[in-house]
Design a protein around this motif. Structure first.
Motif, PDB file in Angstrom:
ATOM      1  N   GLN A 253       1.006  -1.135   0.056  1.00 30.22           N
ATOM      2  CA  GLN A 253       0.289   0.023  -0.188  1.00 30.22           C
ATOM      3  C   GLN A 253       0.946   1.370   0.035  1.00 30.22           C
ATOM      4  OE1 GLN A 253      -2.704  -0.111   3.190  1.00 30.22           O
ATOM      5  NE2 GLN A 253      -3.660  -1.877   2.564  1.00 30.22           N
ATOM      6  N   ASP A 254       1.797   1.295   0.777  1.00 23.68           N
ATOM      7  CA  ASP A 254       2.760   2.400   0.902  1.00 23.68           C
ATOM      8  C   ASP A 254       3.393   2.646  -0.271  1.00 23.68           C
ATOM      9  OD1 ASP A 254       2.252   2.698   3.482  1.00 23.68           O
ATOM     10  OD2 ASP A 254       4.099   2.086   4.379  1.00 23.68           O
ATOM     11  N   GLU A 255       4.067   1.622  -1.055  1.00 26.23           N
ATOM     12  CA  GLU A 255       4.725   1.455  -2.407  1.00 26.23           C
ATOM     13  C   GLU A 255       3.872   2.226  -3.510  1.00 26.23           C
ATOM     14  OE1 GLU A 255       7.150  -1.557  -4.524  1.00 26.23           O
ATOM     15  OE2 GLU A 255       6.887  -2.000  -2.672  1.00 26.23           O
ATOM     16  N   LEU A 256       2.458   1.768  -3.492  1.00 27.44           N
ATOM     17  CA  LEU A 256       1.613   2.213  -4.394  1.00 27.44           C
ATOM     18  C   LEU A 256       1.231   3.813  -4.248  1.00 27.44           C
ATOM     19  CD1 LEU A 256      -0.503  -0.859  -5.196  1.00 27.44           C
ATOM     20  CD2 LEU A 256       0.740   0.300  -6.793  1.00 27.44           C
ATOM     21  N   THR A 257       1.072   3.956  -2.911  1.00 28.55           N
ATOM     22  CA  THR A 257       0.796   5.427  -2.486  1.00 28.55           C
ATOM     23  C   THR A 257       1.921   6.277  -3.080  1.00 28.55           C
ATOM     24  OG1 THR A 257      -0.644   4.665  -0.369  1.00 28.55           O
ATOM     25  CG2 THR A 257       0.350   6.938  -0.606  1.00 28.55           C
ATOM     26  N   ILE A 258       3.233   5.914  -2.826  1.00 31.83           N
ATOM     27  CA  ILE A 258       4.365   6.744  -3.181  1.00 31.83           C
ATOM     28  C   ILE A 258       4.211   6.870  -5.005  1.00 31.83           C
ATOM     29  CG2 ILE A 258       6.654   7.022  -3.375  1.00 31.83           C
ATOM     30  CD1 ILE A 258       6.690   5.672  -0.500  1.00 31.83           C
ATOM     31  N   TYR A 259       4.100   5.823  -5.326  1.00 32.23           N
ATOM     32  CA  TYR A 259       4.027   5.697  -6.777  1.00 32.23           C
ATOM     33  C   TYR A 259       2.883   6.562  -7.567  1.00 32.23           C
ATOM     34  CZ  TYR A 259       3.489   4.374 -11.613  1.00 32.23           C
ATOM     35  OH  TYR A 259       3.381   4.446 -13.134  1.00 32.23           O
ATOM     36  N   PHE A 260       1.726   6.349  -7.082  1.00 35.87           N
ATOM     37  CA  PHE A 260       0.446   6.978  -7.714  1.00 35.87           C
ATOM     38  C   PHE A 260       0.706   8.737  -7.428  1.00 35.87           C
ATOM     39  CE2 PHE A 260      -2.162   2.768  -7.449  1.00 35.87           C
ATOM     40  CZ  PHE A 260      -2.036   2.855  -8.677  1.00 35.87           C
ATOM     41  N   HIS A 261       0.707   8.971  -5.835  1.00 35.23           N
ATOM     42  CA  HIS A 261       1.005  10.598  -5.565  1.00 35.23           C
ATOM     43  C   HIS A 261       2.225  10.980  -6.029  1.00 35.23           C
ATOM     44  CE1 HIS A 261      -2.245   9.518  -2.597  1.00 35.23           C
ATOM     45  NE2 HIS A 261      -2.814   9.423  -3.771  1.00 35.23           N
ATOM     46  N   GLY A 262       3.352   9.951  -5.957  1.00 36.22           N
ATOM     47  CA  GLY A 262       4.671  10.619  -6.689  1.00 36.22           C
ATOM     48  C   GLY A 262       4.605  11.025  -7.979  1.00 36.22           C
ATOM     49  N   THR A 263       3.730  10.353  -8.908  1.00 37.16           N
ATOM     50  CA  THR A 263       3.753  10.715 -10.313  1.00 37.16           C
ATOM     51  C   THR A 263       3.073  12.027 -10.373  1.00 37.16           C
ATOM     52  OG1 THR A 263       3.435   8.279 -10.821  1.00 37.16           O
ATOM     53  CG2 THR A 263       2.638   9.971 -12.408  1.00 37.16           C
ATOM     54  N   ILE A 264       2.081  12.333  -9.608  1.00 36.57           N
ATOM     55  CA  ILE A 264       1.447  13.527  -9.754  1.00 36.57           C
ATOM     56  C   ILE A 264       2.400  14.858  -9.313  1.00 36.57           C
ATOM     57  CG2 ILE A 264      -0.193  15.113  -8.632  1.00 36.57           C
ATOM     58  CD1 ILE A 264      -1.719  12.437  -8.350  1.00 36.57           C
ATOM     59  N   LEU A 265       3.270  14.525  -7.983  1.00 40.00           N
ATOM     60  CA  LEU A 265       4.093  15.389  -7.748  1.00 40.00           C
ATOM     61  C   LEU A 265       5.226  15.701  -8.762  1.00 40.00           C
ATOM     62  CD1 LEU A 265       4.498  14.759  -3.789  1.00 40.00           C
ATOM     63  CD2 LEU A 265       3.136  16.585  -5.054  1.00 40.00           C
TER      64      LEU A 265
ATOM     65  N   GLY B  35       6.073  20.886 -11.727  1.00 40.25           N
ATOM     66  CA  GLY B  35       7.376  21.489 -11.898  1.00 40.25           C
ATOM     67  C   GLY B  35       7.652  22.185 -10.191  1.00 40.25           C
ATOM     68  N   ILE B  36       6.439  22.667  -9.514  1.00 34.40           N
ATOM     69  CA  ILE B  36       7.111  23.505  -8.471  1.00 34.40           C
ATOM     70  C   ILE B  36       7.650  22.752  -7.303  1.00 34.40           C
ATOM     71  CG2 ILE B  36       4.551  22.737  -7.133  1.00 34.40           C
ATOM     72  CD1 ILE B  36       4.732  25.519  -6.085  1.00 34.40           C
TER      73      ILE B  36
END
Length: 103
Positions: free
Chosen positions: A42-54, A58-59
């Motif tokens: 779950q942690d890995e997927l959270t970082i992946y999905f939300h990390g892609t947005i971040l 560019g900010i």
């Protein structure tokens, strides 16, 4: 018993139609999918999905990856239907919004 105004009924209908169409495409809500997985996954997927947005914003380019990974755990998804007002111009907020789909 109060009658719901026509405009509000239409707004609810548009939201439900949009939500149902999205659910057909996804087959399963993100939260339902996550509940089936182990905590580390779950942690890995959270970082992946939300990390892609971040990553696509560019900010955040100059922030270290550890900080961005930490930040992903404070993000959550919300769905709005067409025509919904998410916020007004110059409105103060304690939230930051990333529009992933729509305009």
């Amino acid at each position: 018993h109060r009658r719901i105004p026509k405009e509000m009924r239409m707004k609810v209908r548009r939201y439900l139609e949009y939500t149902m169409e999205e659910k057909k495409q996804l087959q399963m809500e993100e939260s339902e999918m996550m509940a089936l997985m182990s905590s580390p996954l779950q942690d890995e997927l959270t970082i992946y999905f939300h990390g892609t947005i971040l990553h696509n914003c560019g900010i955040f380019d100059d922030f270290p990856i550890d900080f961005l990974s930490y930040l992903t755990f404070f993000m959550h998804s919300e769905q709005y239907s067409a025509g919904d007002t998410i916020f007004e111009e110059e409105e103060e907020s304690s939230k930051m919004f990333f529009v992933v789909k729509g305009k």
